[in-house]
Design a protein around this motif. Structure first.
Motif, PDB file in Angstrom:
ATOM      1  N   THR A   1      11.526  -3.701   9.469  1.00  0.00           N
ATOM      2  CA  THR A   1      12.270  -3.086   8.362  1.00  0.00           C
ATOM      3  C   THR A   1      13.421  -2.196   8.798  1.00  0.00           C
ATOM      4  OG1 THR A   1      10.881  -1.106   8.243  1.00  0.00           O
ATOM      5  CG2 THR A   1      10.122  -3.051   7.037  1.00  0.00           C
ATOM      6  N   GLY A   2      13.423  -1.790  10.066  1.00  0.00           N
ATOM      7  CA  GLY A   2      14.445  -0.862  10.541  1.00  0.00           C
ATOM      8  C   GLY A   2      14.122   0.592  10.245  1.00  0.00           C
ATOM      9  N   ARG A   3      12.934   0.867   9.689  1.00  0.00           N
ATOM     10  CA  ARG A   3      12.531   2.233   9.356  1.00  0.00           C
ATOM     11  C   ARG A   3      11.075   2.446   9.728  1.00  0.00           C
ATOM     12  NH1 ARG A   3      14.645   2.724   3.074  1.00  0.00           N
ATOM     13  NH2 ARG A   3      16.661   1.725   3.357  1.00  0.00           N
ATOM     14  N   THR A   4      10.687   3.699   9.879  1.00  0.00           N
ATOM     15  CA  THR A   4       9.280   4.004  10.057  1.00  0.00           C
ATOM     16  C   THR A   4       8.571   3.858   8.709  1.00  0.00           C
ATOM     17  OG1 THR A   4       9.497   6.358   9.532  1.00  0.00           O
ATOM     18  CG2 THR A   4       9.879   5.692  11.835  1.00  0.00           C
ATOM     19  N   PRO A   5       7.250   3.692   8.700  1.00  0.00           N
ATOM     20  CA  PRO A   5       6.542   3.616   7.419  1.00  0.00           C
ATOM     21  C   PRO A   5       6.769   4.841   6.531  1.00  0.00           C
ATOM     22  CG  PRO A   5       5.118   2.877   9.193  1.00  0.00           C
ATOM     23  CD  PRO A   5       6.359   3.428   9.836  1.00  0.00           C
ATOM     24  N   THR A   6       6.823   6.014   7.126  1.00  0.00           N
ATOM     25  CA  THR A   6       7.045   7.240   6.341  1.00  0.00           C
ATOM     26  C   THR A   6       8.423   7.237   5.707  1.00  0.00           C
ATOM     27  OG1 THR A   6       5.532   8.481   7.764  1.00  0.00           O
ATOM     28  CG2 THR A   6       7.096   9.747   6.440  1.00  0.00           C
ATOM     29  N   ASP A   7       9.435   6.859   6.474  1.00  0.00           N
ATOM     30  CA  ASP A   7      10.792   6.798   5.919  1.00  0.00           C
ATOM     31  C   ASP A   7      10.905   5.716   4.849  1.00  0.00           C
ATOM     32  OD1 ASP A   7      11.622   8.829   7.562  1.00  0.00           O
ATOM     33  OD2 ASP A   7      12.515   7.516   9.078  1.00  0.00           O
ATOM     34  N   TYR A   8      10.213   4.603   5.071  1.00  0.00           N
ATOM     35  CA  TYR A   8      10.269   3.517   4.101  1.00  0.00           C
ATOM     36  C   TYR A   8       9.653   3.955   2.779  1.00  0.00           C
ATOM     37  CZ  TYR A   8      10.711  -1.426   2.872  1.00  0.00           C
ATOM     38  OH  TYR A   8      11.082  -2.601   2.295  1.00  0.00           O
ATOM     39  N   ARG A   9       8.517   4.628   2.850  1.00  0.00           N
ATOM     40  CA  ARG A   9       7.890   5.141   1.620  1.00  0.00           C
ATOM     41  C   ARG A   9       8.815   6.144   0.945  1.00  0.00           C
ATOM     42  NH1 ARG A   9       2.049   7.465   2.244  1.00  0.00           N
ATOM     43  NH2 ARG A   9       1.295   5.642   1.112  1.00  0.00           N
TER      44      ARG A   9
ATOM     45  N   GLU B   1       0.826  -1.206   0.000  1.00  0.00           N
ATOM     46  CA  GLU B   1       0.000   0.000   0.000  1.00  0.00           C
ATOM     47  C   GLU B   1       0.865   1.263   0.000  1.00  0.00           C
ATOM     48  OE1 GLU B   1      -3.278   0.131  -0.327  1.00  0.00           O
ATOM     49  OE2 GLU B   1      -3.314  -2.046  -0.507  1.00  0.00           O
ATOM     50  N   LEU B   2       1.958   1.232   0.711  1.00  0.00           N
ATOM     51  CA  LEU B   2       2.870   2.383   0.719  1.00  0.00           C
ATOM     52  C   LEU B   2       3.444   2.621  -0.671  1.00  0.00           C
ATOM     53  CD1 LEU B   2       4.775   1.670   4.050  1.00  0.00           C
ATOM     54  CD2 LEU B   2       3.291   3.634   3.633  1.00  0.00           C
ATOM     55  N   ALA B   3       3.712   1.535  -1.401  1.00  0.00           N
ATOM     56  CA  ALA B   3       4.273   1.668  -2.743  1.00  0.00           C
ATOM     57  C   ALA B   3       3.231   2.065  -3.768  1.00  0.00           C
ATOM     58  CB  ALA B   3       4.924   0.347  -3.174  1.00  0.00           C
ATOM     59  N   ALA B   4       1.948   1.836  -3.468  1.00  0.00           N
ATOM     60  CA  ALA B   4       0.895   2.031  -4.464  1.00  0.00           C
ATOM     61  C   ALA B   4       0.512   3.492  -4.663  1.00  0.00           C
ATOM     62  CB  ALA B   4      -0.349   1.224  -4.078  1.00  0.00           C
ATOM     63  N   GLY B   5       0.767   4.334  -3.678  1.00  0.00           N
ATOM     64  CA  GLY B   5       0.336   5.727  -3.811  1.00  0.00           C
ATOM     65  C   GLY B   5       0.626   6.520  -2.561  1.00  0.00           C
ATOM     66  N   ASP B   6      -0.223   7.498  -2.296  1.00  0.00           N
ATOM     67  CA  ASP B   6      -0.004   8.411  -1.171  1.00  0.00           C
ATOM     68  C   ASP B   6      -1.058   8.271  -0.081  1.00  0.00           C
ATOM     69  OD1 ASP B   6       2.292   9.623  -2.325  1.00  0.00           O
ATOM     70  OD2 ASP B   6       0.987  10.763  -3.665  1.00  0.00           O
ATOM     71  N   THR B   7      -1.665   7.099   0.052  1.00  0.00           N
ATOM     72  CA  THR B   7      -2.634   6.866   1.123  1.00  0.00           C
ATOM     73  C   THR B   7      -1.962   7.136   2.466  1.00  0.00           C
ATOM     74  OG1 THR B   7      -3.709   5.142  -0.188  1.00  0.00           O
ATOM     75  CG2 THR B   7      -4.164   5.166   2.178  1.00  0.00           C
ATOM     76  N   PRO B   8      -2.609   7.895   3.365  1.00  0.00           N
ATOM     77  CA  PRO B   8      -1.991   8.199   4.659  1.00  0.00           C
ATOM     78  C   PRO B   8      -1.616   6.939   5.427  1.00  0.00           C
ATOM     79  CG  PRO B   8      -3.915   9.589   4.291  1.00  0.00           C
ATOM     80  CD  PRO B   8      -3.903   8.581   3.186  1.00  0.00           C
ATOM     81  N   VAL B   9      -0.525   7.021   6.162  1.00  0.00           N
ATOM     82  CA  VAL B   9      -0.034   5.879   6.922  1.00  0.00           C
ATOM     83  C   VAL B   9      -1.081   5.394   7.915  1.00  0.00           C
ATOM     84  CG1 VAL B   9       1.682   5.143   8.623  1.00  0.00           C
ATOM     85  CG2 VAL B   9       2.400   6.480   6.640  1.00  0.00           C
ATOM     86  N   THR B  10      -1.796   6.313   8.547  1.00  0.00           N
ATOM     87  CA  THR B  10      -2.831   5.920   9.507  1.00  0.00           C
ATOM     88  C   THR B  10      -3.902   5.073   8.834  1.00  0.00           C
ATOM     89  OG1 THR B  10      -2.462   7.952  10.777  1.00  0.00           O
ATOM     90  CG2 THR B  10      -4.521   6.766  11.173  1.00  0.00           C
ATOM     91  N   THR B  11      -4.333   5.473   7.650  1.00  0.00           N
ATOM     92  CA  THR B  11      -5.342   4.712   6.908  1.00  0.00           C
ATOM     93  C   THR B  11      -4.830   3.315   6.584  1.00  0.00           C
ATOM     94  OG1 THR B  11      -6.214   6.745   5.945  1.00  0.00           O
ATOM     95  CG2 THR B  11      -6.773   4.686   4.844  1.00  0.00           C
ATOM     96  N   ILE B  12      -3.585   3.225   6.139  1.00  0.00           N
ATOM     97  CA  ILE B  12      -3.001   1.925   5.813  1.00  0.00           C
ATOM     98  C   ILE B  12      -2.946   1.035   7.051  1.00  0.00           C
ATOM     99  CG2 ILE B  12      -0.873   0.763   5.106  1.00  0.00           C
ATOM    100  CD1 ILE B  12      -0.371   3.129   3.213  1.00  0.00           C
ATOM    101  N   ALA B  13      -2.545   1.598   8.185  1.00  0.00           N
ATOM    102  CA  ALA B  13      -2.456   0.819   9.422  1.00  0.00           C
ATOM    103  C   ALA B  13      -3.793   0.177   9.757  1.00  0.00           C
ATOM    104  CB  ALA B  13      -1.986   1.708  10.566  1.00  0.00           C
ATOM    105  N   PHE B  14      -4.867   0.945   9.666  1.00  0.00           N
ATOM    106  CA  PHE B  14      -6.191   0.407   9.984  1.00  0.00           C
ATOM    107  C   PHE B  14      -6.649  -0.589   8.924  1.00  0.00           C
ATOM    108  CE2 PHE B  14      -6.974   4.606  12.360  1.00  0.00           C
ATOM    109  CZ  PHE B  14      -6.429   4.073  13.527  1.00  0.00           C
TER     110      PHE B  14
ATOM    111  N   PHE C   1       1.366  -0.174  15.052  1.00  0.00           N
ATOM    112  CA  PHE C   1       1.746  -0.411  13.656  1.00  0.00           C
ATOM    113  C   PHE C   1       3.149   0.131  13.382  1.00  0.00           C
ATOM    114  CE2 PHE C   1       1.847   1.474   9.323  1.00  0.00           C
ATOM    115  CZ  PHE C   1       1.894   0.287   8.601  1.00  0.00           C
ATOM    116  N   ASN C   2       3.402   1.359  13.801  1.00  0.00           N
ATOM    117  CA  ASN C   2       4.718   1.965  13.568  1.00  0.00           C
ATOM    118  C   ASN C   2       5.825   1.148  14.229  1.00  0.00           C
ATOM    119  OD1 ASN C   2       3.822   4.112  12.013  1.00  0.00           O
ATOM    120  ND2 ASN C   2       3.542   5.471  13.756  1.00  0.00           N
TER     121      ASN C   2
END
Length: 250
Positions: free
Chosen positions: A237-245, A206-219, A229-230
């Protein structure tokens, strides 16, 4: 291409899994979207920040959950050394991604590589072969028996729900204790651990698919707490979802 190496840049629509086997060493990755790779009893997600290095002749299964643009390279077995392992999935460094992008100008045609192109492909192989010595742990097992494979498929279909192990066992026709033993024997992981891993892999897609907010993806993937989730994502992964995206973008 006659000899040595060539890049493979192409956009594909979503599609089911299909088996691939090529006679060259294969650096498989995406520049936009994400691929799913299955081989040797394991499954991975390949967003733009990750690649798979596959030895010539090694069979793999690739599926495309959403439209994806590949940015892959095929190396002749006589041009580069044998990969450090038959199949390795690893995170790409900024240097590897830059070399991969530059190699994209040399596709599959009948012209021999220029001296400059040959230098680029040689450098890309040197960098990615080195990265392949440090494989990524972000994978899930796929199971051997029909019952376990069905249990895994049903689990993946319900990631955003309150999945109950007893219900899952009933669906596949096994007692919960028997199914738990199958998970341990065939995957070396508990069902709960695999559920958690599947949720995080879906989040990567989902992170790779677009710009859906991280909170939305978590739920959407089944977490009821953004902090949980974070923490789980960073542990894996060793990174936060935002950094990974952010790492998906050049």
């Amino acid at each position: 291409m006659t000899g040595k190496a060539h890049s493979f840049v192409r956009t594909f629509p979503a599609g089911p899994a299909r088996e691939l086997r090529v006679d060259q060493h294969y650096l498989l990755c995406a520049s936009a979207g994400a691929l799913r790779l299955e081989a040797e009893g394991q499954a991975w997600v390949l967003p733009p920040a990750r690649a798979a290095l596959i030895e010539a002749g090694r069979p793999i299964r690739v599926s495309i959950p959403r439209p994806v643009t590949t940015a892959s390279v095929l190396f002749d077995a006589g041009f580069v050394p044998r990969p450090p392992a038959p199949l390795t999935v690893f995170d790409l460094s900024p240097l590897a991604r830059a070399l991969l992008a530059e190699c994209g100008a040399w596709g599959e045609d009948e012209q021999p590589l220029t001296a400059y192109a040959e230098t680029l492909f040689t450098a890309l192989a040197a960098v990615t072969w080195r990265l392949a010595e440090r494989p990524s742990p972000v994978m899930v097992p796929v199971g051997r028996s029909p019952e376990l494979r069905r249990a895994l498929r049903l689990t993946e279909e319900r990631l955003g729900e309150d999945v109950r192990f007893t219900d899952l066992a009933a669906r596949v026709g096994l007692a919960p204790r028997s199914l738990a033993r199958r998970f341990s024997a065939e995957t070396g992981m508990t069902w709960r651990a695999i559920l958690r891993r599947m949720r995080l892999l879906r989040a990567i897609e989902e992170l790779a698919a677009g710009d859906t907010p991280v909170t939305t993806i978590a739920f959407e993937v089944g977490y009821t707490s953004l902090s949980a989730f974070n923490a789980a994502f960073q542990e894996l992964t060793g990174r936060t979802p935002t950094d990974y995206r952010a790492s998906f973008r050049p």
